[in-house]
Scaffold this active site. Structure first.
Site, PDB file in Angstrom:
ATOM      1  CE1 TYR A 147      -0.606  -3.434  -8.692  1.00  0.00           C
ATOM      2  CE2 TYR A 147      -1.258  -2.112 -10.569  1.00  0.00           C
ATOM      3  CZ  TYR A 147      -0.678  -2.218  -9.323  1.00  0.00           C
ATOM      4  OH  TYR A 147      -0.188  -1.097  -8.702  1.00  0.00           O
ATOM      5  CE  LYS A 198      13.875  -2.415  -5.536  1.00  0.00           C
ATOM      6  NZ  LYS A 198      14.893  -1.672  -4.754  1.00  0.00           N
ATOM      7  CG  ASP A 231      15.062   1.722  -5.120  1.00  0.00           C
ATOM      8  OD1 ASP A 231      15.498   1.473  -6.261  1.00  0.00           O
ATOM      9  OD2 ASP A 231      15.638   1.336  -4.087  1.00  0.00           O
ATOM     10  CG  ASP A 255      -0.645   2.099 -10.198  1.00  0.00           C
ATOM     11  OD1 ASP A 255      -1.089   3.217 -10.495  1.00  0.00           O
ATOM     12  OD2 ASP A 255      -1.284   1.260  -9.541  1.00  0.00           O
ATOM     13  CG  ASP A 259      -0.807   8.031  -9.738  1.00  0.00           C
ATOM     14  OD1 ASP A 259      -1.118   8.198 -10.935  1.00  0.00           O
ATOM     15  OD2 ASP A 259      -1.568   7.495  -8.919  1.00  0.00           O
TER      16      ASP A 259
END
Ligand code: NAD
Length: 375
Positions: A147, A198, A231, A255, A259
């Site tokens: 970001y 990852k 993942d 993020d 959620d």
């Protein structure tokens, strides 16, 4: 009495806009209760942020409010925003107040607990047995990664096509400090950390894995560390969420994963969070801001319908992580659970055969339970 119980602690309350002011009233009532009943002493400052600050001062947060934030032991933030301020200049939009607080105080770690109260297990989209008693903490790096990395741009190519770039950047220092925090937090909980990245496809993942491993060797004694691909972590959260205790990850994965975990617990109105900075080299205190995950909910503002539990839970996190009052934090968490067991529900978590209550009735019921539990 411990020192933390006799020292006066500075709190800055920033209610903000919309339901932010309504839910903050319930926190003020809790503060009064603690002062009366647990020997706590607070010095309370209040200020404007978001649209409310813009209306009065023409900016989303003033320098004076920032100075109070710098001096506070903990900041309790309500919510900001609403359609009223859709047209204000970009640099003064309500979110600018929140972003300035996060940036100027260097709040690099975002803590998002996902707790499933047994009384609300039916509200989860997963089966009761998977989520009942769930208590996980996602520790998300908040000031680096995709970001914020440069270059971050959309350029037009010679052939007229466009090319968009976001850059994921992490340094050793940034990974080390968030990993160290995850180990520190895990030590006070279940003693287990999953580090999600990852490394199979991202260089930042390779460095993340390396630095978390080294930080574990240096600062993670007694903590069980697992490395997991982000993942797979998303899948495992749905398959068997209770296998996790603390999950530490970068800004982007955090993020998503926070959620995802949040939705197992029912409603936005139930979700607290904390954002923490580096410890002060002299005092060891961290800058810290505590806030519900939800926004200002303009659709229900002013109607007494807001669920105050996310903000009350955020205040409990402040007691636990900034104010050295874990017992009071436990009392609040237990009082929330007991109030839900009694069948009281705000509209957002209403279920058949339960009693619908207003914001202030929910706050008062939690205080009643605190009276009962501490009698
Ligand atoms: P929101 O979180 O305000 O509301 C989303 C939905 O959830 C609404 O239907 C709302 O009524 C409901 N809801 C939220 N909190 C609730 C609570 N405590 N009790 C009961 N119901 C609740 O998100 P939005 O509608 O997308 O945004 C509204 C405004 O809030 C916008 O201006 C947005 O920019 C701002 N916002 C601020 C923050 C923040 O202050 N940190 C976060 C998100 C959105």
């Amino acid at each position: 009495m411990t020192t933390s119980q006799t020292t006066t602690q500075n709190l800055l309350l920033l209610p903000g806009d919309g339901i932010g002011t309504e839910v903050m009233t319930e926190v003020e009532n809790l503060i009064k209760w603690l002062e009366r009943n647990s020997g706590a002493k607070f010095s309370i400052e209040t200020d404007l942020v978001g649209g409310a600050a813009y209306d009065q001062h023409g900016v989303a947060i003033t320098d004076a409010a920032m100075a109070k934030a710098e001096a506070a032991d903990a900041i309790i933030f309500g919510a900001i925003g609403g359609p009223k301020w859709d047209g204000v200049p970009y640099e003064h939009r309500p979110e600018a107040g929140l972003l300035r607080l996060r940036k100027d105080l260097d709040l690099f770690a975002n803590l998002r607990p996902a707790i499933c109260y047994s009384a609300l297990a039916e509200a989860s989209s997963l089966k009761r047995e998977l989520v009942e008693g769930l208590d996980i903490l996602i520790v998300r790096e908040l000031t680096g990664g995709t970001y914020f990395g440069e270059p971050k741009e959309i350029v037009t190519l010679e052939n007229g096509q466009k090319r968009a770039v976001d850059t994921t950047v992490y340094t050793t220092f940034e990974i080390e400090r968030i990993a160290a925090m995850a180990f520190e937090l895990a030590r006070k909980r279940g003693g287990k950390v999953h580090s999600a990245e990852k490394r199979n496809v991202m260089r930042t993942g390779v460095l993340w894995h390396e630095v978390v491993t080294a930080t574990h060797a240096a600062k993670g004694e007694g903590i069980e560390l697992h490395h997991i691909l982000a993942d797979n972590c998303a899948m495992q959260l749905i398959r068997e969420p209770k296998q996790f205790d603390v999950i530490v990850c970068d800004n982007l994965f955090g993020d998503m994963l926070s959620d995802e975990a949040a939705m197992m617990t029912g409603s936005l109105g139930m979700l607290p969070s904390a954002s923490l900075g580096m410890p002060d080299p002299e005092t060891g205190k961290r800058k810290a801001m505590y806030e519900p995950v939800h926004g200002s909910a303009p659709d229900i503002a002013g109607q007494g319908k807001a669920n105050p539990i996310a903000t009350i839970g955020s205040f409990a996190m402040a007691l636990r992580y900034s104010l050295g009052k874990a017992k009071d934090a436990d009392l609040i968490d237990n009082a929330i659970a007991a109030t839900l067991e009694r069948g009281l529900r705000t509209a957002d978590i209403m279920q058949p055969n339960m009693r619908e209550v207003s914001t202030s009735e929910m706050g008062a019921a939690i205080i009643e339970e605190m009276d009962r539990l501490s009698a």
